[in-house]
Every structure is written in structure tokens, then in C-alpha cells.
Write a protein that holds these residues in place. Structure first.
Motif, mmCIF file in Angstrom:
data_model
loop_
_atom_site.group_PDB
_atom_site.id
_atom_site.type_symbol
_atom_site.label_atom_id
_atom_site.label_comp_id
_atom_site.label_asym_id
_atom_site.label_seq_id
_atom_site.Cartn_x
_atom_site.Cartn_y
_atom_site.Cartn_z
ATOM 1 N N THR A 10 0.847 -1.182 0.000
ATOM 2 C CA THR A 10 0.000 0.000 0.000
ATOM 3 C C THR A 10 0.893 1.247 0.000
ATOM 4 O O THR A 10 1.932 1.271 0.655
ATOM 5 C CB THR A 10 -0.947 0.001 1.222
ATOM 6 O OG1 THR A 10 -1.791 1.144 1.133
ATOM 7 C CG2 THR A 10 -0.192 0.037 2.541
ATOM 8 N N LYS A 14 1.509 2.136 -7.025
ATOM 9 C CA LYS A 14 1.086 1.293 -8.162
ATOM 10 C C LYS A 14 0.236 2.094 -9.146
ATOM 11 O O LYS A 14 0.423 1.998 -10.354
ATOM 12 C CB LYS A 14 0.241 0.101 -7.680
ATOM 13 C CG LYS A 14 0.979 -0.890 -6.838
ATOM 14 C CD LYS A 14 0.062 -2.018 -6.382
ATOM 15 C CE LYS A 14 -1.063 -1.583 -5.476
ATOM 16 N NZ LYS A 14 -0.645 -1.059 -4.166
ATOM 17 N N ASP A 36 -8.818 -3.698 -5.712
ATOM 18 C CA ASP A 36 -9.666 -2.958 -4.762
ATOM 19 C C ASP A 36 -11.156 -3.182 -5.009
ATOM 20 O O ASP A 36 -11.967 -3.059 -4.090
ATOM 21 C CB ASP A 36 -9.385 -1.449 -4.845
ATOM 22 C CG ASP A 36 -8.089 -1.083 -4.148
ATOM 23 O OD1 ASP A 36 -7.496 -1.964 -3.498
ATOM 24 O OD2 ASP A 36 -7.674 0.084 -4.266
ATOM 25 N N ASP A 56 -5.946 -6.689 4.497
ATOM 26 C CA ASP A 56 -4.635 -6.871 3.857
ATOM 27 C C ASP A 56 -4.231 -8.335 3.800
ATOM 28 O O ASP A 56 -3.115 -8.660 3.400
ATOM 29 C CB ASP A 56 -3.579 -6.020 4.582
ATOM 30 C CG ASP A 56 -3.870 -4.550 4.361
ATOM 31 O OD1 ASP A 56 -4.854 -4.045 4.946
ATOM 32 O OD2 ASP A 56 -3.161 -3.929 3.551
ATOM 33 N N TYR A 84 -16.558 -1.054 -5.385
ATOM 34 C CA TYR A 84 -16.392 -1.161 -3.932
ATOM 35 C C TYR A 84 -16.280 0.224 -3.316
ATOM 36 O O TYR A 84 -15.682 1.127 -3.893
ATOM 37 C CB TYR A 84 -15.122 -1.968 -3.651
ATOM 38 C CG TYR A 84 -14.906 -2.299 -2.211
ATOM 39 C CD1 TYR A 84 -15.598 -3.331 -1.600
ATOM 40 C CD2 TYR A 84 -13.991 -1.579 -1.439
ATOM 41 C CE1 TYR A 84 -15.399 -3.643 -0.266
ATOM 42 C CE2 TYR A 84 -13.781 -1.883 -0.108
ATOM 43 C CZ TYR A 84 -14.487 -2.929 0.470
ATOM 44 O OH TYR A 84 -14.275 -3.231 1.788
ATOM 45 N N HIS A 89 -17.107 0.116 3.340
ATOM 46 C CA HIS A 89 -16.423 -1.187 3.355
ATOM 47 C C HIS A 89 -17.314 -2.269 2.752
ATOM 48 O O HIS A 89 -17.443 -3.369 3.317
ATOM 49 C CB HIS A 89 -16.036 -1.604 4.779
ATOM 50 C CG HIS A 89 -15.240 -0.593 5.524
ATOM 51 N ND1 HIS A 89 -13.872 -0.505 5.423
ATOM 52 C CD2 HIS A 89 -15.616 0.390 6.375
ATOM 53 C CE1 HIS A 89 -13.446 0.480 6.200
ATOM 54 N NE2 HIS A 89 -14.489 1.042 6.783
ATOM 55 N N ARG A 138 0.121 6.668 2.638
ATOM 56 C CA ARG A 138 -1.116 6.053 3.113
ATOM 57 C C ARG A 138 -1.870 7.006 4.049
ATOM 58 O O ARG A 138 -3.090 7.129 3.969
ATOM 59 C CB ARG A 138 -0.757 4.736 3.820
ATOM 60 C CG ARG A 138 -1.912 4.022 4.467
ATOM 61 C CD ARG A 138 -2.808 3.362 3.443
ATOM 62 N NE ARG A 138 -3.936 2.760 4.109
ATOM 63 C CZ ARG A 138 -4.312 1.489 3.965
ATOM 64 N NH1 ARG A 138 -3.679 0.712 3.123
ATOM 65 N NH2 ARG A 138 -5.345 1.025 4.612
ATOM 66 N N ARG A 141 -3.467 9.716 1.902
ATOM 67 C CA ARG A 141 -4.620 9.265 1.122
ATOM 68 C C ARG A 141 -5.823 8.936 2.007
ATOM 69 O O ARG A 141 -6.934 9.372 1.727
ATOM 70 C CB ARG A 141 -4.263 8.039 0.283
ATOM 71 C CG ARG A 141 -5.416 7.651 -0.624
ATOM 72 C CD ARG A 141 -5.221 6.353 -1.320
ATOM 73 N NE ARG A 141 -5.118 5.272 -0.357
ATOM 74 C CZ ARG A 141 -4.720 4.049 -0.671
ATOM 75 N NH1 ARG A 141 -4.360 3.772 -1.894
ATOM 76 N NH2 ARG A 141 -4.661 3.102 0.246
ATOM 77 N N ARG A 148 -10.741 8.745 6.840
ATOM 78 C CA ARG A 148 -10.225 8.121 8.075
ATOM 79 C C ARG A 148 -9.485 9.176 8.908
ATOM 80 O O ARG A 148 -9.017 10.173 8.368
ATOM 81 C CB ARG A 148 -9.243 6.997 7.731
ATOM 82 C CG ARG A 148 -9.694 6.042 6.633
ATOM 83 C CD ARG A 148 -10.633 4.959 7.154
ATOM 84 N NE ARG A 148 -11.292 4.261 6.053
ATOM 85 C CZ ARG A 148 -10.782 3.208 5.422
ATOM 86 N NH1 ARG A 148 -9.612 2.747 5.777
ATOM 87 N NH2 ARG A 148 -11.455 2.626 4.441
HETATM 88 O O1 C5P Z 1 -4.814 1.279 -3.088
HETATM 89 P P1 C5P Z 1 -4.140 0.282 -2.196
HETATM 90 O O2 C5P Z 1 -3.457 -0.773 -2.978
HETATM 91 O O3 C5P Z 1 -3.285 0.881 -1.127
HETATM 92 O O4 C5P Z 1 -5.405 -0.404 -1.471
HETATM 93 C C1 C5P Z 1 -5.237 -1.470 -0.588
HETATM 94 C C2 C5P Z 1 -5.489 -1.029 0.841
HETATM 95 O O5 C5P Z 1 -6.854 -0.686 1.025
HETATM 96 C C3 C5P Z 1 -5.190 -2.132 1.827
HETATM 97 O O6 C5P Z 1 -3.955 -1.882 2.463
HETATM 98 C C4 C5P Z 1 -6.364 -2.101 2.817
HETATM 99 O O7 C5P Z 1 -5.949 -1.950 4.151
HETATM 100 C C5 C5P Z 1 -7.150 -0.878 2.386
HETATM 101 N N1 C5P Z 1 -8.590 -1.051 2.599
HETATM 102 C C6 C5P Z 1 -9.245 -0.229 3.497
HETATM 103 N N2 C5P Z 1 -10.586 -0.393 3.710
HETATM 104 C C7 C5P Z 1 -11.275 -1.337 3.045
HETATM 105 C C8 C5P Z 1 -10.636 -2.182 2.106
HETATM 106 C C9 C5P Z 1 -9.271 -2.003 1.913
HETATM 107 O O8 C5P Z 1 -8.604 0.651 4.096
HETATM 108 N N3 C5P Z 1 -12.573 -1.459 3.257
#
Ligand code: C5P
Length: 205
Positions: A10, A14, A36, A56, A84, A89, A138, A141, A148
Motif C-alpha cells: 500500500t 502502483k 480494490d 490486507d 467497492y 467497506h 497512506r 490518502r 479516516r
Molecule cells: O490502493 P491500495 O493498494 O493501497 O489499497 C489497498 C489497501 O486498502 C489495503 O492496504 C487495505 O488496508 C485498504 N482497505 C481499506 N478499507 C477497506 C478495504 C481495503 O482501508 N474497506
């Protein structure tokens, strides 16, 4: 069809790498399938229960559906890709129809951990950035785009992101054909990648 898997932790950047490849390739015929959009839906759980799930771990991803979609596109069939929401979530219930094209990029933190998906990739790429850099990205973002707060992001980083990265994502680097360092602007790596993609495309067609 040429299928490229792009993984990386993360915040490794990417999406930036994928966007630069898309710009440089300047091709009409590229699809991007993002992991995602393939998080398992958990309609039977409440929002507060969904908030504390581990997102994760490979089990959080509907790899069966992803694989089915990759195979369908390779088979020249269109797919209905789920959408999504990181706020609720859960899946929104909406879909995007994706038509098959010449190039398919499959990107996500865990896409090189699935043995079945690995078999479908012609080229496997791992995007690397140091963990402090990834944590900074992270925090930015999740607080700016995903609603968050800082304490929540830091707690999640320590309890799930970091251990899952060490257990699943970092080891999947060994599956990569190419590792792209993405600590700063890396135009050489992008040039290299687009050359490899163009050459592979010539072979496929
Ligand atoms: O965009 P990226 O590759 O970082 O997205 C993956 C991340 O999204 C994961 O590290 C996961 O913790 C996060 N995620 C989140 N809430 C969700 C689903 C995934 O924060 N409901």
C-alpha cells in the motif's frame, strides 16, 4: 491479449506507475482491473464490524471472481466488474461493464500472491517503495480521500498493514519479472516497462 500483473505494498505508487504506463503506451486498448474492486462483500456484518476487518490478508479478496473475470476477458467475453466503497467497506451494488481489449493490467497489493492469477500473467511487476514512504502516502490518502483519521490509520498500520505486508506482500516480490523502484520519479523504469509491453504486444499479435 497481454496480461500484466502489478503488485506492491500500500502506498508504493502502483496507481501512479499504471497511469504513467497508460500515458506512454498511448493505446486505446488497455483495461485496468483493480484488486480494490474485488474485496469480499460482508453484507451480514454491521458497519462497525466491517471497519475492524483485516483488509490486507489474501482471504479478504474474492480471488475466485477476479480469476473468473481475467479468464473471461482473455476469452473475449465482457465482464460486470463490481464497484467497492472504502467508506462503507462494502460493494455498492453497481457494476461497470468491461469489454475485452488487447492489454489487461491487473493491479493490487496481493495480486502476486494468488497461484492461479500468477498463471494468467505474461508479465509480473512489483513496485517498491520504502515502508516510511508508503506510510506517509497512506496517511495522506486515507485522511484526505477515504474519510479516516490519523489515529485509525496508524493503528491499522501497526496491527494489520505491516504484519500482512511482511507475511504476504514482500515475499510475493520473488514472483516478479521486474521490480520498479518508486521512491521518486522513475522515468527510466517506466520507459523500460513500456518497451517490454510494446515488444510483448508485437509477439502476441
Ligand atoms: O490502493 P491500495 O493498494 O493501497 O489499497 C489497498 C489497501 O486498502 C489495503 O492496504 C487495505 O488496508 C485498504 N482497505 C481499506 N478499507 C477497506 C478495504 C481495503 O482501508 N474497506
Amino acid at each position: 491479449m497481454l496480461v500484466i500483473g502489478i503488485a506492491g505494498g500500500t502506498g508504493s505508487g502502483k496507481t501512479t506507475v499504471v497511469n504513467k504506463i497508460l500515458q506512454q503506451l498511448n493505446l486505446e486498448g488497455v483495461n485496468v482491473l483493480s484488486q480494490d474492486n474485488y474485496y469480499h462483500d460482508n453484507p451480514n456484518l454491521t458497519l462497525s464490524e466491517r471497519e475492524v476487518l483485516n483488509y490486507d490478508h489474501p482471504k479478504s479478496i474474492d480471488f475466485d471472481l477476479m480469476l473468473q473475470h481475467v479468464k473471461a476477458l482473455k476469452n473475449h467475453q465482457s465482464i460486470e466488474q463490481p464497484i467497492y466503497s472504502f467508506v462503507t467497506h462494502s460493494r455498492t451494488g453497481d457494476h461497470i461493464t468491461v469489454e475485452p481489449r488487447n492489454v489487461l493490467i491487473v493491479e493490487g497489493i496481493l495480486v502476486l500472491t494468488s497461484k492461479e492469477l500468477l498463471k494468467e500473467f505474461d508479465l509480473k511487476v512489483f513496485v517498491h517503495a520504502d515502508s516510511d514512504e508508503r506510510l506517509i502516502r497512506r496517511i495522506r490518502r486515507d485522511t484526505q480521500e477515504r474519510g479516516r483519521d490519523l489515529q485509525e490509520v496508524l493503528h491499522r498500520y501497526q496491527t494489520t498493514l505491516k504484519p500482512m505486508h511482511q507475511e504476504f506482500i514482500e515475499p510475493s516480490k520473488n514472483e516478479a519479472d521486474l521490480i520498479v523502484p518508486n521512491m521518486k520519479q522513475n522515468s527510466v523504469a517506466i520507459d523500460f516497462l513500456t518497451t517490454v509491453i510494446n515488444n510483448s504486444l508485437k509477439k502476441v499479435h
